[in-house]
Design an enzyme around this catalytic site. Structure first.
Site, PDB file in Angstrom:
ATOM      1  N   SER A 184      -1.428  12.921  -3.686  1.00  0.00           N
ATOM      2  CA  SER A 184      -2.464  12.787  -2.667  1.00  0.00           C
ATOM      3  C   SER A 184      -2.041  11.806  -1.588  1.00  0.00           C
ATOM      4  O   SER A 184      -1.108  11.020  -1.755  1.00  0.00           O
ATOM      5  CB  SER A 184      -3.771  12.306  -3.305  1.00  0.00           C
ATOM      6  OG  SER A 184      -3.609  10.995  -3.829  1.00  0.00           O
ATOM      7  N   ALA A 241      -3.195   8.475   0.653  1.00  0.00           N
ATOM      8  CA  ALA A 241      -3.844   7.246   0.220  1.00  0.00           C
ATOM      9  C   ALA A 241      -5.358   7.403   0.221  1.00  0.00           C
ATOM     10  O   ALA A 241      -5.930   8.007   1.134  1.00  0.00           O
ATOM     11  CB  ALA A 241      -3.441   6.099   1.138  1.00  0.00           C
ATOM     12  N   ILE A 242      -6.008   6.883  -0.813  1.00  0.00           N
ATOM     13  CA  ILE A 242      -7.469   6.853  -0.875  1.00  0.00           C
ATOM     14  C   ILE A 242      -7.954   5.462  -0.465  1.00  0.00           C
ATOM     15  O   ILE A 242      -8.660   5.292   0.522  1.00  0.00           O
ATOM     16  CB  ILE A 242      -7.973   7.215  -2.285  1.00  0.00           C
ATOM     17  CG1 ILE A 242      -7.484   8.612  -2.682  1.00  0.00           C
ATOM     18  CG2 ILE A 242      -9.505   7.146  -2.331  1.00  0.00           C
ATOM     19  CD1 ILE A 242      -7.844   8.996  -4.095  1.00  0.00           C
ATOM     20  N   THR A 243      -7.549   4.445  -1.213  1.00  0.00           N
ATOM     21  CA  THR A 243      -7.940   3.073  -0.864  1.00  0.00           C
ATOM     22  C   THR A 243      -6.723   2.178  -0.683  1.00  0.00           C
ATOM     23  O   THR A 243      -6.873   0.982  -0.474  1.00  0.00           O
ATOM     24  CB  THR A 243      -8.845   2.480  -1.958  1.00  0.00           C
ATOM     25  OG1 THR A 243      -8.131   2.494  -3.223  1.00  0.00           O
ATOM     26  CG2 THR A 243     -10.114   3.295  -2.115  1.00  0.00           C
ATOM     27  N   SER A 244      -5.527   2.719  -0.752  1.00  0.00           N
ATOM     28  CA  SER A 244      -4.304   1.926  -0.692  1.00  0.00           C
ATOM     29  C   SER A 244      -3.612   2.068   0.660  1.00  0.00           C
ATOM     30  O   SER A 244      -3.976   2.926   1.462  1.00  0.00           O
ATOM     31  CB  SER A 244      -3.350   2.381  -1.809  1.00  0.00           C
ATOM     32  OG  SER A 244      -2.853   3.671  -1.517  1.00  0.00           O
ATOM     33  N   ASP A 288     -13.140   4.137  -6.890  1.00  0.00           N
ATOM     34  CA  ASP A 288     -12.596   5.288  -7.608  1.00  0.00           C
ATOM     35  C   ASP A 288     -13.017   5.118  -9.063  1.00  0.00           C
ATOM     36  O   ASP A 288     -12.384   4.398  -9.825  1.00  0.00           O
ATOM     37  CB  ASP A 288     -11.070   5.286  -7.460  1.00  0.00           C
ATOM     38  CG  ASP A 288     -10.418   6.548  -7.999  1.00  0.00           C
ATOM     39  OD1 ASP A 288     -11.151   7.472  -8.376  1.00  0.00           O
ATOM     40  OD2 ASP A 288      -9.173   6.597  -8.038  1.00  0.00           O
TER      41      ASP A 288
END
Length: 512
Positions: free
Chosen positions: A212, A214-217, A274
């Site tokens: 994926s 980045a979501i929160t990084s 998450d």
């Protein structure tokens, strides 16, 4: 047409020409109408009304924003970027407007908010409405929040996983083990995946890795790989790459592998969390949909990592193993040290440089990234049937040293569209140490925050370079880390945060 969303014929005069507002509303379709226009009066619309917009044979549900200024005329409607892309109206097209009935799944959302236990059919109803854009971002955010924490049990995680798998495409690679790995995240620079995939594929095993953004990084594996090759592959291209090279390093977001999860992730990103139950469903649904059979999960544990304690790691491991086995996967768990960053770079291009230096066996390559990659690759190989425990790492080390892993990485990149060297940011400045002494601890979360404020991951070259580790000695005024940015403004913004948080890297003065 969804049974819960009947569309009645619009009243006379409720058709208006539509134009693009040029406003990014993330993934939420938004309709803009002037206060007091004929449509608002005829339909009784008010701000945040759910409106069914029909145009040229397509229809969407959009949230209404009421315009009080003069940039929009009373005889026209405007659409946000998300709404415009979904409708794709022809030039000069007219759109019809009507109240949209709440979708059936809002009852499921409401039930979960009040603590109800959901079954697979409930999750399926929600995901169907998510994919059809019938749930607003507000409703989806409420659902994601209601499922967070300890409010989703193991059976619910399995039910959500199965619903996610059923909602998208699935790949079948035929007989034989299909290997995969995943890190739960939370550790800056821990970019082992490109190295692991190259090692495993070079040994002749199948490892079709989708990752994926980045979501929160500050960077996801897909962000890092996008600095070196094409990652947005369709399923046909992915299959050809894997059949040719044994592995791939592609973005899962460009394929319909658990597509509902991709939309949920887009809501989780601004919420910046998450949860365990959804994380397990997200990971395992994509692994199963990608045709994997044997999956290693890496769980870094540290006081400022995503997983902070061994007990939390044990709980996540149990959930992941339970969910994975329920959908037919053999799951291995690898708990690793998450006390401090890995490698030197934090941000897509900076992490890509680290990956290449390890694959190239370059002098001065980050030793911690190299050793972690060998640990993970060895654990992945040990999942193979009939393997002697512990033998995988030895094979992984030999393949990396020989250059075969580098050759395989380059071959995968060429198959995906060609390799190019990652770039670098035009603006770089160090953050100096106020005191001399030894590094006592490094705050992963705050260091990642600096990288994001500098522009990562949306600017691929932005981020942070940190060469220090716990126990290293530093002189006053020497750089704790360096900030990389595409603009002076972002550089200053990130440094201002860093200077205001001296506990990002805590330096303990030498004892007298």
């Amino acid at each position: 047409m969804h049974a819960a969303d009947p569309v009645r014929s619009p009243a006379p005069g409720t058709c208006l020409p539509v134009r693009r507002a040029g406003i990014d509303t993330y993934r939420q379709p938004v309709l803009y109408l002037r206060r007091g226009c004929v449509v608002c009066r005829a339909e009784g619309f008010a701000a945040l009304t759910r409106v069914r917009v029909r145009c040229g044979g397509r229809d969407i549900v959009a949230l209404l924003n009421v315009v009080t200024g003069d940039w929009l005329g009373e005889g026209e409607a405007a659409l946000s970027d998300a709404a415009w892309q979904a409708l794709d109206p022809a030039p000069g097209a007219l759109a019809a407007f009507a109240h949209a009935e709440p979708p059936e799944s809002t009852t499921v959302v409401r039930a979960k908010v009040f603590g109800a236990r959901l079954v697979e059919a409930d999750f399926t109803a929600v995901l169907e409405d998510v994919l059809a854009s019938r749930l607003s971002d507000i409703e989806l955010a409420a659902f994601v929040t209601a499922c967070a924490g300890d409010r989703m049990d193991l059976d619910e995680s399995v039910a959500l996983t199965r619903a996610m798998i059923s909602a998208g495409e699935q790949i079948d690679w035929g007989q034989g083990p299909v290997l995969d790995k995943h890190c739960v995240g939370g550790l800056p620079g821990n970019r082992t995946t490109p190295i692991v995939v190259s090692i495993v594929a070079a040994l002749g095993h199948l490892i079709p890795k989708t990752s994926s953004r980045a979501i929160t990084s500050p960077a996801g594996t897909a962000d890092v790989m996008a600095t070196m090759t094409k990652v947005d592959l369709d399923i046909g291209t992915l299959r050809r790459v894997v059949e040719r090279e044994g592995g791939c390093l592609a973005s899962g977001g460009s394929m319909r592998l658990s597509p509902a999860d991709d939309l949920m992730i887009q809501v989780e990103r601004p919420l910046d969390f998450d949860s365990d139950g959804q994380m397990a469903a997200s990971i395992m649904s994509k692994k199963a949909a990608a045709g994997s059979t044997h999956v290693l999960i890496d769980i870094p544990v540290g006081s400022t990592a995503k997983v902070r304690t061994t007990s939390a790691a044990d709980a996540i491991a149990r959930r992941l193993a339970f969910v994975g086995e329920a959908v037919g996967l053999r799951v291995g768990i690898h708990v690793s040290d998450g006390r401090q960053p890995v490698g030197r770079g934090i941000g897509p291009a900076l992490e890509a440089h680290d990956v290449l230096s390890v694959l190239r066996n370059a002098a001065g390559a980050p030793e911690d990234l190299r050793e972690r990659s060998l640990d993970v690759a060895g654990a992945v190989l040990d999942l193979l049937p009939g393997t002697t425990p512990g033998s995988g790492r030895m094979h992984a080390r030999d393949v990396l040293r020989s250059g075969a892993a580098l050759a395989k990485f380059m071959a995968i990149c060429e198959a995906q569209g060609g390799f190019h060297e990652p770039g670098s940011a035009p603006f770089t400045r160090p953050c100096p140490a106020r005191l001399g002494g030894r590094v006592a601890c490094i705050n992963n979360r705050q260091l990642a925050r600096v990288a994001k404020l500098a522009g990562a991951p949306h600017d691929a070259a932005a981020g942070v370079t940190c060469r220090l580790r716990e126990g290293d000695r530093i002189e006053p005024g020497a750089p704790l880390f360096e900030v990389h940015a595409a603009t002076r403004g972002e550089l200053e913004y990130a440094l201002e945060y860093a200077l205001a948080h001296p506990d990002i890297l805590v330096v303990a003065p030498d004892a007298p």
